[in-house]
Structures are given as C-alpha cells and as structure tokens.
Design an enzyme around this catalytic site. Structure first.
Site, PDB file in Angstrom:
ATOM      1  N   ASP A  55       0.194  -7.753   1.226  1.00  0.00           N
ATOM      2  CA  ASP A  55       0.578  -6.362   1.438  1.00  0.00           C
ATOM      3  C   ASP A  55       2.099  -6.192   1.468  1.00  0.00           C
ATOM      4  O   ASP A  55       2.659  -5.530   2.346  1.00  0.00           O
ATOM      5  CB  ASP A  55      -0.031  -5.815   2.729  1.00  0.00           C
ATOM      6  CG  ASP A  55       0.053  -4.293   2.814  1.00  0.00           C
ATOM      7  OD1 ASP A  55       0.203  -3.652   1.755  1.00  0.00           O
ATOM      8  OD2 ASP A  55      -0.017  -3.739   3.924  1.00  0.00           O
ATOM      9  N   HIS A  58       0.811  -1.216   0.000  1.00  0.00           N
ATOM     10  CA  HIS A  58       0.000   0.000   0.000  1.00  0.00           C
ATOM     11  C   HIS A  58       0.853   1.278   0.000  1.00  0.00           C
ATOM     12  O   HIS A  58       0.346   2.354  -0.253  1.00  0.00           O
ATOM     13  CB  HIS A  58      -0.968  -0.007   1.186  1.00  0.00           C
ATOM     14  CG  HIS A  58      -0.325   0.165   2.527  1.00  0.00           C
ATOM     15  ND1 HIS A  58      -0.032  -0.893   3.358  1.00  0.00           N
ATOM     16  CD2 HIS A  58       0.072   1.275   3.188  1.00  0.00           C
ATOM     17  CE1 HIS A  58       0.504  -0.443   4.476  1.00  0.00           C
ATOM     18  NE2 HIS A  58       0.587   0.886   4.393  1.00  0.00           N
ATOM     19  N   SER A 115       4.810   2.203   7.958  1.00  0.00           N
ATOM     20  CA  SER A 115       4.487   1.046   7.119  1.00  0.00           C
ATOM     21  C   SER A 115       5.681   0.645   6.264  1.00  0.00           C
ATOM     22  O   SER A 115       6.278   1.470   5.578  1.00  0.00           O
ATOM     23  CB  SER A 115       3.295   1.366   6.216  1.00  0.00           C
ATOM     24  OG  SER A 115       2.135   1.569   6.984  1.00  0.00           O
TER      25      SER A 115
END
Length: 521
Positions: free
Chosen positions: A283, A249, A361
């Site tokens: 992811d 993402h 992230s």
C-alpha cells in the site's frame, strides 16, 4: 291579591280607613312569627344548574278559609306582603297563600314588618325585568321596564385603550432611562490585563509545536479526480527534486484515462503530479512534481520505536490541510490487511492512538525528533460502521518506515516493488495452534513450491508452523506480514511441527514481484 291557586295577582294599593275597627280582647291572637324564606344557595350545583322550588299548590277558591266571629284572623303572609280588602273589611290571608320565596310581590305602600331573623336574606326589590314575575291585572298600570346596563362595556372602551397607551409610554420611558443609566455606568476603558511579550516566543524543537513547525512545510495534500469522483489523501516530500511518498490507495484511480492528479503544498501552491510507481502489496506509491528545492523529511529507524513513545500525525483529514494530532505508540507488529481480494495489502503495522481519519492516508507519523517512523495507512472501525462513515476511535495503523524506505527505493528505481516469500500455501480453515501448510494444491499452485525456500528447508504438506523468529503465530495473516517485513535474502527461523515432532528450521527468503494468493507468504 293572593289567590288560592298560589298565583300573585297585583292590584291597586288599598285605601286606609279613617278609624279601623280594633279587635276585641277576646279576639286577640298571639303574634305569629313570619315564615322564613327558604334558603337559596349562592353556589351552583355540580351540574352547573340551580334548581328552583315548585309553586305551592292551593285549594280551589270555593274552599277558602272561613271568616267570622270566633275565627281568629290568620297571621300576615310575610313581611311586605299586603292583603287586599274583601267585602270592605280586611280579610286575613291563609298560610297557603304565602308568596313563593324569591319572587317579590308589588308593595301596598305599607312599611315591611321587621324580620324576626336578623341574618335572614333580604327580599329583593321588585322590578319588571324578572322573567317569572306574575302578569299584571287588567287595567293595572304596568311596571316600568328595566333597561340593560352598559356601564361595564363603556368603562372597558373608555379606559382600556388609555391604559394600553400609558403602559407603552411607560415602557419606552423606562427603557430610555435604563439605557442612559447603564451607559452612564460603562467605563471608558475596559482595563483588561494584558500579557507583555518581548520579541518572538520560541518553542523547544522537541515540543509538539516545534515538531509541527519543522514538519508541516514538507507535508502535502493529494487530490485525484477520476470517473468515480474525487479522492483526497496526504503525502510528504522524500527528495528535494519533487519525489513524494503516499499510499497506493490514494492514487490508485490516477491510472485511468482522463484522471487528474494534483499536489497541494503547505504554502497553497498547487502542482500537477504523475505516478512514478505503486504497489498494492505494501500500500505504497511514489509520485513526482516538477519542483526543485523542496525540503524532504528524514526516514527514521522504525525498529528503534518502542511502545509508549510519543508520536505526531500530520496530514489533511477530510481535506483539512495541515492538521496535527498527537499520541503515543500503542503497540507494535500489528498484522493489518487492507483492501479487497484483488488488491490486498499486508502490513506489519505500528499502532497509535493519535487521531487518524480519512484523508490522513499517506501522511507521516513522526517521533519526537521529527523523523518519520511510519506512514499512516489504516484505521480500525467499530462493527457495523460503513467504511465511508469511519473515523478515529483511537486505533490507527502506520506502515513502518524501514519497510517504506525499501519499497520507495524500488519504486523510484524500477517502478515496481518486490516482497519476500517462503513458497507455501496456508490453510485458512485450520483452527488449531499455529498455522498449517495446506495439504492440497489450489488453482494450479502447489501447497509447497518445489525448489522454493520452504521445500529446501524440509517443510512438508500439512506441517504446522508455530513460531517465526521466536514469536508465536496464530493466524495466517500474522505469518505473512511478519515475513513481508523482511527483505528478500533475509533468513528467518521457523518452529515447525510434523506429526508429534517439533523442530526449528532456517529459511532464506526469496523474492517475488507477482500477485500471488494472499495465503502464499
């Protein structure tokens, strides 16, 4: 003179006679005490006004008191109140002709009689400025007008300004003297104690400082600029020839035409990068920069992690490059799904209380040896909090390093990643124990894939799956993430109930690279 009407008419002072006649003994009158002036309070009434007594009403002049033999003379009207002559002889004043209290009558020159009341208020001296003074008689000399006093105003003008100037001067002088006295008390040397340091301070390799010093050079910040704006995240070096691992993402928008992807290293170097491969199922994504000689981080064994192990999270939260936070492993095997219905990632996550915020992230979660045991990917947020305003509440989630290793190898080698499946649809409307295999097909997908792993193991439509490898499952997502934590070809044991009968079945996982329904493990 004093008239019967009660008005005080001022007259010229009477001339004393050479030998005034003395009254006969039979005419002697006992001394009468002078009438006391009415008391006037010095305080105003509650209404703010002071009421004055009314003028006494007197009988007309024709009804004046008689005089003559046998009639005792009246007592004087009061101290300092003269009685004018009548027909050449002193006429006694009647009690009704007493002057009104508080309003002076011009003296005749005679000394006022002593008051029999020593504490009585003195009669104020007459002056022409009294607004209610009686008018002067025709031909009588007018009382000199009183002039207003300006003494108080003159004093305020004369003295206030010098006092202000004097106060200012005193303040300045006091300030100067205070500054000098304070300055005189200042030491020439503060003399604060210092710490004697000989050489450099070494930190233990397994301390947080030692771990951070070893890991930070290999952690990067990633910035993607696309049509919807700029997004940032983190990553770390996988290989010395420029391969970097991060979250899908973080770089998903880099596929757009005209988008830019930049990697910022710990030393401040910025390098353009390209996407090697990415998968929304886990992811994860791999990007590459044309740089050699980088220092990669080691991927540790996430299966060896236990609850309570100390961990360190490193990344660029909110764009703050090189941020280090610490915590412990709070839980294992947390089923976490992230993304939307089109790009849903199923993660069998490691839970940590190390602070993870937007921008972390893709950064590494390392153990006490500096080995990567997880890739920071998601955080929990309180109900009602918008995702754009989310922050750490002590519930962060990381993709286990063993899963990341397998997926990264596939992305580097083929550009795509596969995941294991058993070939069934799950009914998300079921609320009983375990999870239920769907009874009907959905959108052209069979409830049980013919010839698939589940079909080969004897699982049928409507069966209830209670456990996987001895661990109870209560939610479809929990079963999916547990299966995807394995590799294709692995064998899992499922506890299945058909009707009233329960049994254990062995299922060999097959491989898929297509985008199936989230309810298809």
């Amino acid at each position: 003179m004093t008239t019967a009407s009660g008005d005080d008419q001022p007259t010229s002072p009477p001339q004393p006679e050479p030998n005034p006649p003395q009254p006969a003994p039979s005419e002697a009158v006992p001394p009468q005490p002078a009438p006391q002036a009415p008391f006037v309070s010095p305080f105003a009434s509650p209404s703010g006004e002071r009421r004055l007594p009314d003028f006494p009403q007197m009988p007309p002049a024709a009804a004046a008191a008689p005089t003559g033999p046998g009639v005792p003379p009246a007592a004087p009207a009061g101290p300092g109140v003269p009685v004018g002559p009548t027909s050449g002889a002193p006429a006694p004043a009647t009690p009704s002709a007493a002057p009104r209290a508080g309003f002076p009558v011009a003296p005749t020159g005679a000394a006022p009689a002593a008051s029999p009341y020593p504490f009585a208020a003195p009669v104020p001296a007459p002056h022409g400025g009294v607004p209610f003074a009686p008018p002067a008689a025709p031909g009588a000399p007018a009382a000199p007008p009183s002039t207003p006093r300006a003494r108080g105003r003159a004093l305020s003008v004369v003295w206030v300004v010098p006092l202000i100037v004097l106060s200012l001067v005193a303040g300045v002088v006091g300030g100067v003297l205070g500054a000098r006295s304070t300055g005189a008390a200042r030491p020439s040397d503060a003399g604060l104690p210092t710490v004697s340091i000989t050489g450099t301070v070494d930190r233990a390799p397994d301390s947080v400082a030692g771990i951070a010093a070893a890991v930070l050079p290999s952690v990067v910040s990633i910035e993607v600029t696309a049509s919807d704006g700029t997004s940032t995240g983190s990553g770390f070096v996988l290989r010395q020839d420029g391969y970097i691992l991060t979250n899908n993402h973080v770089v998903a928008s880099a596929d757009e035409a005209g988008a830019t992807l930049v990697v910022l290293f710990a030393d401040g170097t910025q390098v353009d990068a390209t996407v090697v491969g990415r998968t929304a199922d886990y992811d994860l994504a791999v990007v590459k920069v044309d740089v050699e000689g980088l220092t990669p981080l080691l991927l540790g064994d996430s299966d060896a992690v236990v609850v309570g192990d100390p961990v360190v999270a490193i990344g660029a939260p909110l764009g703050l490059v090189g941020t280090v936070t610490t915590g412990i492993v709070s839980a294992l095997n947390r089923p976490v799904s992230a993304g939307d219905s089109q790009d849903t990632a199923f993660i069998n996550a490691i839970q940590t209380d190390a602070a993870i915020n937007p921008g972390n992230s893709g950064g590494p979660l390392v153990n006490a040896s500096g080995e990567v045991v997880g890739i920071n990917s998601a955080i929990a947020q309180a109900p009602g909090v918008d995702s754009t305003n989310a922050g750490s509440i002590g519930l962060g989630f990381a993709i286990p390093s063993n899963q990341a290793r397998r997926t990264a190898e596939q992305l580097i080698e083929t550009g795509t990643a596969t995941y294991p499946i058993i070939g069934v649809l799950l009914d998300d409307r079921y609320t009983g124990e375990g999870v239920q295999v769907a009874s009907d097909d959905s959108n052209g997908t069979a409830a049980v894939t013919p010839g698939g792993p589940a079909d080969a193991a004897g699982i049928r439509r409507g069966d209830i799956i209670l456990q996987i490898d001895g661990r109870p499952v209560t939610d479809p997502e929990e079963l999916i993430v547990t299966i995807r934590a394995h590799d294709p070809g692995d064998v899992v044991v499922l506890r299945v109930r058909t009707g009233e009968k329960e049994r254990d079945v062995r299922v060999e996982l097959s491989e898929s690279s297509g985008r199936l329904s989230p309810a298809v493990p």
